[in-house]
Design an enzyme around this catalytic site. Sequence first.
Site, PDB file in Angstrom:
ATOM      1  N   GLU A 154     -51.465  19.398  41.229  1.00 22.58           N
ATOM      2  CA  GLU A 154     -51.607  20.391  40.198  1.00 22.58           C
ATOM      3  C   GLU A 154     -53.448  20.309  39.787  1.00 22.58           C
ATOM      4  O   GLU A 154     -54.056  20.886  39.063  1.00 22.58           O
ATOM      5  CB  GLU A 154     -50.619  19.670  38.974  1.00 22.58           C
TER       6      GLU A 154
HETATM    7  O1  LIG Z   1     -49.458  30.702  30.998  1.00 27.39           O
HETATM    8  C1  LIG Z   1     -49.942  29.708  30.396  1.00 27.39           C
HETATM    9  C2  LIG Z   1     -49.038  29.350  29.411  1.00 27.39           C
HETATM   10  C3  LIG Z   1     -49.076  28.060  28.801  1.00 27.39           C
HETATM   11  N1  LIG Z   1     -50.319  27.431  28.834  1.00 27.39           N
HETATM   12  C4  LIG Z   1     -50.565  26.269  28.187  1.00 27.39           C
HETATM   13  O2  LIG Z   1     -50.176  25.089  28.598  1.00 27.39           O
HETATM   14  C5  LIG Z   1     -49.775  24.222  27.704  1.00 27.39           C
HETATM   15  C6  LIG Z   1     -48.409  23.944  27.631  1.00 27.39           C
HETATM   16  O3  LIG Z   1     -48.120  23.024  29.086  1.00 27.39           O
HETATM   17  P1  LIG Z   1     -47.057  23.283  30.166  1.00 27.39           P
HETATM   18  O4  LIG Z   1     -45.833  23.981  29.447  1.00 27.39           O
HETATM   19  O5  LIG Z   1     -47.602  24.170  31.193  1.00 27.39           O
HETATM   20  O6  LIG Z   1     -46.516  21.967  30.320  1.00 27.39           O
HETATM   21  P2  LIG Z   1     -46.802  21.093  31.528  1.00 27.39           P
HETATM   22  O7  LIG Z   1     -45.761  21.071  32.585  1.00 27.39           O
HETATM   23  O8  LIG Z   1     -48.159  21.508  32.594  1.00 27.39           O
HETATM   24  O9  LIG Z   1     -47.001  19.729  31.466  1.00 27.39           O
HETATM   25  C7  LIG Z   1     -50.048  24.861  26.313  1.00 27.39           C
HETATM   26  O10 LIG Z   1     -51.332  24.501  25.833  1.00 27.39           O
HETATM   27  C8  LIG Z   1     -50.388  26.400  26.714  1.00 27.39           C
HETATM   28  O11 LIG Z   1     -51.077  27.044  26.035  1.00 27.39           O
HETATM   29  C9  LIG Z   1     -51.251  27.778  29.883  1.00 27.39           C
HETATM   30  O12 LIG Z   1     -52.101  26.894  30.043  1.00 27.39           O
HETATM   31  N2  LIG Z   1     -50.878  28.932  30.683  1.00 27.39           N
HETATM   32 CA   LIG Z   2     -48.986  23.645  32.860  1.00 28.24          CA
END
Ligand SMILES: O=c1ccn([C@@H]2O[C@H](COP(=O)(O)OP(=O)(O)O)[C@@H](O)[C@H]2O)c(=O)[nH]1
Ligand SMILES: [Ca+2]
Length: 448
Positions: A154
């Site tokens: 990632e």
């Molecule tokens: O298409 C998207 C949708 C959400 N976000 C951002 O990603 C964060 C949420 O993280 P995510 O749900 O992806 O959690 P992870 O699995 O990466 O911890 C928030 O700031 C959103 O604004 C993003 O960058 N792209």
């Molecule tokens: Ca993410």
Amino acid sequence: EVDVFSPQYGIGNEELLPSRSTSLNISNIFYGIMFDAGSTGTRIHIYTFMQKSSAEPPHLDNEIFESVKPGLSAYVDQPEQGAETVRGLLDMAKQTIPSTHWSSTPVVLKATAGLRLLPEQKAQALLSEVQELFEESPFLVPDECVSIMNGTYEGILAWVTINFLTGQLYDQNQRTVGILDLGGASTQITFLPQAESTLKAASEKYISPFEMFNRSYKLYTHSYLGFGLKAARLAILGALGGKDESRMYRSSCLPPSLKAEWKFGGINYKYGGMAEEVTGFQSCYAEVLKVIREKLDQPAEIRSRTFYAFSYYYDRAVDTGMIDGDQGGIILVKDFEMKANKVCEALTETNTGSPFLCMDLTYITALLKEGFGFYDHTELQVRWRAYSGTTVWLFRSHYKTGEGIPPTPFSPLAGSTHKSVLVRGGPHQGAEGIRELPRCQATLLSVG
Ligand SMILES: O=c1ccn([C@@H]2O[C@H](COP(=O)(O)OP(=O)(O)O)[C@@H](O)[C@H]2O)c(=O)[nH]1
Ligand SMILES: [Ca+2]
């Protein structure tokens, strides 16, 4: 919660990506479907690629984006229901992609930290349901394409994407930038060390050597599971991993009068504030420090490097008016601290409508300062709402169109500011340019 998806991500926004598909033979057009299964939501990207001649690499012609909340991990005990949310998005792909192309259109889902945090069996059950759904669909389901992406990958992909988009990857005098991604459940820091001492000091686990487009890289990338913004809220409340739904979790970072419930990862948490005297920035910062102190690596070199910060760094900076939502901007670490201070000190008087704002800003401040070890005066480039909305496609020989093309670097959308990239590692480069890529043909991978 703010709506993180601006209209620019809406369906069929022609302005963003003018279609150039007028008089072209339909066989020169192909598609790909990519799901980013994040901890807070599931997102689909439907791509149209076009290849004008066999001498040219295909280029990205259009992208359609849609998302749903909550993410798959919220369906920890209802995997079928989780898969249903994916079905809704997949139906959109059917409406968009001509049926003649369905069987040659790969569909891929990469999950990030939400699923990493679940017990393995439960995460697998969710993925199996999605896999089944894909197999019943008319699309092409390459092997091993419904899976959890690891945090290292990632981080690498986000780094590749940002440096590609900022022009660094194909610049002779490469001056790459580091990235800071703050997701809901995990956070990543990635940069290309220039000092030998950084490589020496770092544990091998966090150094990723790879080759891409005839260049070798040794990235430092570290993903911290449970240190995403939403997971951090639970940690600060002392509720992380807690299953007791009747318990009330309290914090000095919350409005004193607050009593509320919050669902994350399929569990319902009750939470609230403390007495007025103990509410505010000082006590909140102390609480937050407990979950951060000595938990993170502090490579000294980061203090002298440029970093791009996105996801929740961006969201919270925009929410509080620190930067403009369209332009982004430069923020000093101490700006986050000042804003945190202001919001937390006003907790007892104002109801911001966003009870976690003080906690979130305080966490971001502490993460940057005490976690990673940035200085107060360190500048961060806070840009772009959504880099996880960015996708790096790594082509393999799966697409016959890629064959025989010399390994010239990229075919980005010329002159476009669009946030997606097509990275074509030709079949003659051996691996797709990045080692240890999952064995998933025609791999298209989400960046976080
Ligand atoms: O298409 C998207 C949708 C959400 N976000 C951002 O990603 C964060 C949420 O993280 P995510 O749900 O992806 O959690 P992870 O699995 O990466 O911890 C928030 O700031 C959103 O604004 C993003 O960058 N792209
Ligand atoms: Ca993410």
